[in-house]
Scaffold this motif. Structure first.
Motif, PDB file in Angstrom:
ATOM      1  N   UNK A  21       0.805  -1.223   0.000  1.00 29.07           N
ATOM      2  CA  UNK A  21       0.000   0.000   0.000  1.00 29.07           C
ATOM      3  C   UNK A  21       0.843   1.282   0.000  1.00 29.07           C
ATOM      4  N   UNK A  22       2.143   1.152   0.241  1.00 28.29           N
ATOM      5  CA  UNK A  22       3.010   2.329   0.360  1.00 28.29           C
ATOM      6  C   UNK A  22       4.044   2.391  -0.759  1.00 28.29           C
ATOM      7  N   UNK A  23       3.692   1.914  -1.939  1.00 26.92           N
ATOM      8  CA  UNK A  23       4.627   1.897  -3.065  1.00 26.92           C
ATOM      9  C   UNK A  23       5.122   3.297  -3.426  1.00 26.92           C
ATOM     10  N   UNK A  24       4.238   4.272  -3.379  1.00 23.41           N
ATOM     11  CA  UNK A  24       4.634   5.641  -3.732  1.00 23.41           C
ATOM     12  C   UNK A  24       5.690   6.152  -2.753  1.00 23.41           C
ATOM     13  N   UNK A  25       5.463   5.921  -1.461  1.00 21.38           N
ATOM     14  CA  UNK A  25       6.404   6.365  -0.443  1.00 21.38           C
ATOM     15  C   UNK A  25       7.746   5.648  -0.587  1.00 21.38           C
ATOM     16  N   UNK A  26       7.695   4.359  -0.879  1.00 17.55           N
ATOM     17  CA  UNK A  26       8.923   3.573  -1.059  1.00 17.55           C
ATOM     18  C   UNK A  26       9.719   4.123  -2.237  1.00 17.55           C
ATOM     19  N   UNK A  27       9.055   4.427  -3.332  1.00 16.76           N
ATOM     20  CA  UNK A  27       9.740   4.964  -4.509  1.00 16.76           C
ATOM     21  C   UNK A  27      10.372   6.323  -4.205  1.00 16.76           C
ATOM     22  N   UNK A  28       9.661   7.169  -3.468  1.00 16.21           N
ATOM     23  CA  UNK A  28      10.214   8.478  -3.108  1.00 16.21           C
ATOM     24  C   UNK A  28      11.450   8.330  -2.224  1.00 16.21           C
ATOM     25  N   UNK A  29      11.370   7.441  -1.231  1.00 14.99           N
ATOM     26  CA  UNK A  29      12.511   7.228  -0.345  1.00 14.99           C
ATOM     27  C   UNK A  29      13.692   6.613  -1.091  1.00 14.99           C
ATOM     28  N   UNK A  30      13.411   5.719  -2.012  1.00 16.00           N
ATOM     29  CA  UNK A  30      14.486   5.088  -2.783  1.00 16.00           C
ATOM     30  C   UNK A  30      15.203   6.093  -3.679  1.00 16.00           C
ATOM     31  N   UNK A  31      14.554   7.203  -3.983  1.00 16.20           N
ATOM     32  CA  UNK A  31      15.168   8.238  -4.810  1.00 16.20           C
ATOM     33  C   UNK A  31      16.138   9.117  -4.046  1.00 16.20           C
ATOM     34  N   UNK A  32      16.213   8.970  -2.724  1.00 16.24           N
ATOM     35  CA  UNK A  32      17.118   9.776  -1.911  1.00 16.24           C
ATOM     36  C   UNK A  32      18.486   9.091  -1.871  1.00 16.24           C
ATOM     37  N   UNK A  33      19.538   9.801  -2.265  1.00 15.57           N
ATOM     38  CA  UNK A  33      20.874   9.194  -2.208  1.00 15.57           C
ATOM     39  C   UNK A  33      21.216   8.771  -0.779  1.00 15.57           C
ATOM     40  N   UNK A  34      21.738   7.578  -0.643  1.00 10.88           N
ATOM     41  CA  UNK A  34      22.133   7.076   0.671  1.00 10.88           C
ATOM     42  C   UNK A  34      21.072   6.264   1.379  1.00 10.88           C
ATOM     43  N   UNK A  35      19.848   6.324   0.888  1.00 11.71           N
ATOM     44  CA  UNK A  35      18.779   5.533   1.496  1.00 11.71           C
ATOM     45  C   UNK A  35      18.641   4.250   0.702  1.00 11.71           C
ATOM     46  N   UNK A  36      19.018   3.145   1.325  1.00 12.95           N
ATOM     47  CA  UNK A  36      18.921   1.877   0.611  1.00 12.95           C
ATOM     48  C   UNK A  36      17.978   0.902   1.299  1.00 12.95           C
ATOM     49  N   UNK A  37      17.428   1.291   2.416  1.00 10.64           N
ATOM     50  CA  UNK A  37      16.488   0.442   3.150  1.00 10.64           C
ATOM     51  C   UNK A  37      15.235   1.268   3.464  1.00 10.64           C
ATOM     52  N   UNK A  38      14.477   1.574   2.443  1.00 13.27           N
ATOM     53  CA  UNK A  38      13.302   2.427   2.642  1.00 13.27           C
ATOM     54  C   UNK A  38      12.300   1.792   3.590  1.00 13.27           C
ATOM     55  N   UNK A  39      12.244   0.459   3.628  1.00 18.57           N
ATOM     56  CA  UNK A  39      11.297  -0.190   4.540  1.00 18.57           C
ATOM     57  C   UNK A  39      11.649   0.102   5.996  1.00 18.57           C
ATOM     58  N   UNK A  40      12.933   0.330   6.293  1.00 14.99           N
ATOM     59  CA  UNK A  40      13.331   0.684   7.658  1.00 14.99           C
ATOM     60  C   UNK A  40      12.821   2.070   8.010  1.00 14.99           C
ATOM     61  N   UNK A  41      12.929   3.004   7.060  1.00 16.31           N
ATOM     62  CA  UNK A  41      12.397   4.351   7.276  1.00 16.31           C
ATOM     63  C   UNK A  41      10.904   4.283   7.598  1.00 16.31           C
ATOM     64  N   UNK A  42      10.174   3.569   6.792  1.00 10.98           N
ATOM     65  CA  UNK A  42       8.724   3.480   6.979  1.00 10.98           C
ATOM     66  C   UNK A  42       8.388   2.795   8.294  1.00 10.98           C
ATOM     67  N   UNK A  43       9.136   1.770   8.652  1.00  9.26           N
ATOM     68  CA  UNK A  43       8.889   1.074   9.917  1.00  9.26           C
ATOM     69  C   UNK A  43       9.156   1.985  11.113  1.00  9.26           C
ATOM     70  N   UNK A  44      10.204   2.801  11.043  1.00  5.38           N
ATOM     71  CA  UNK A  44      10.567   3.662  12.165  1.00  5.38           C
ATOM     72  C   UNK A  44       9.694   4.910  12.267  1.00  5.38           C
ATOM     73  N   UNK A  45       9.415   5.560  11.122  1.00  3.53           N
ATOM     74  CA  UNK A  45       8.724   6.847  11.139  1.00  3.53           C
ATOM     75  C   UNK A  45       7.273   6.780  10.715  1.00  3.53           C
ATOM     76  N   UNK A  46       6.906   5.731  10.006  1.00  2.00           N
ATOM     77  CA  UNK A  46       5.560   5.669   9.475  1.00  2.00           C
ATOM     78  C   UNK A  46       5.463   6.499   8.212  1.00  2.00           C
ATOM     79  N   UNK A  47       4.264   6.675   7.722  1.00  2.00           N
ATOM     80  CA  UNK A  47       4.073   7.471   6.513  1.00  2.00           C
ATOM     81  C   UNK A  47       3.304   8.758   6.799  1.00  2.00           C
ATOM     82  N   UNK A  48       2.854   8.930   8.031  1.00  2.00           N
ATOM     83  CA  UNK A  48       2.131  10.131   8.419  1.00  2.00           C
ATOM     84  C   UNK A  48       3.115  11.158   8.960  1.00  2.00           C
ATOM     85  N   UNK A  49       3.512  12.098   8.112  1.00  2.00           N
ATOM     86  CA  UNK A  49       4.495  13.095   8.512  1.00  2.00           C
ATOM     87  C   UNK A  49       3.898  14.236   9.323  1.00  2.00           C
ATOM     88  N   UNK A  50       2.582  14.219   9.539  1.00  2.00           N
ATOM     89  CA  UNK A  50       1.959  15.281  10.321  1.00  2.00           C
ATOM     90  C   UNK A  50       2.377  15.235  11.790  1.00  2.00           C
TER      91      UNK A  50
END
Length: 86
Positions: A21-50
């Motif tokens: 369900x978070x393919x868009x977020x994964x693609x955005x995170x994967x586009x950041x240089x140095x981020x190679x484990x986007x699933x870790x980002x999502x697990x730690x921070x979630x997708x709700x940036x509010x």
């Protein structure tokens, strides 16, 4: 060893299914240089940036914001926070 490799492969498949369900977020995170484990980002921070007041607050929480330590006109050298490699 082959048992562990198979177990890891199965876990990676489960993670991919849970992230579907978070393919868009994964693609955005994967586009950041140095981020190679986007699933870790999502697990730690979630997708709700509010929950973060600003991008600066998020960077500070993640331990990746640069410090600006200056006293009496002299800049002090500071090491960045140690964070797990994402």
């Amino acid at each position: 060893m082959s048992y562990l490799e198979k177990a890891i492969e199965e876990l990676e498949k489960q993670i991919d299914q849970l992230l579907s369900p978070y393919r868009k977020e994964v693609e955005l995170l994967d586009g950041i240089p140095g981020v190679n484990k986007s699933h870790t980002f999502i697990a730690e921070m979630g997708v709700d940036m509010s929950v973060f007041k600003s991008a600066k607050h998020l960077a500070s929480w993640a331990g990746v914001s640069p410090g600006n330590y200056e006293s009496a006109g002299k800049k002090k050298r500071v090491k960045p926070h140690k964070v797990t490699k994402l």
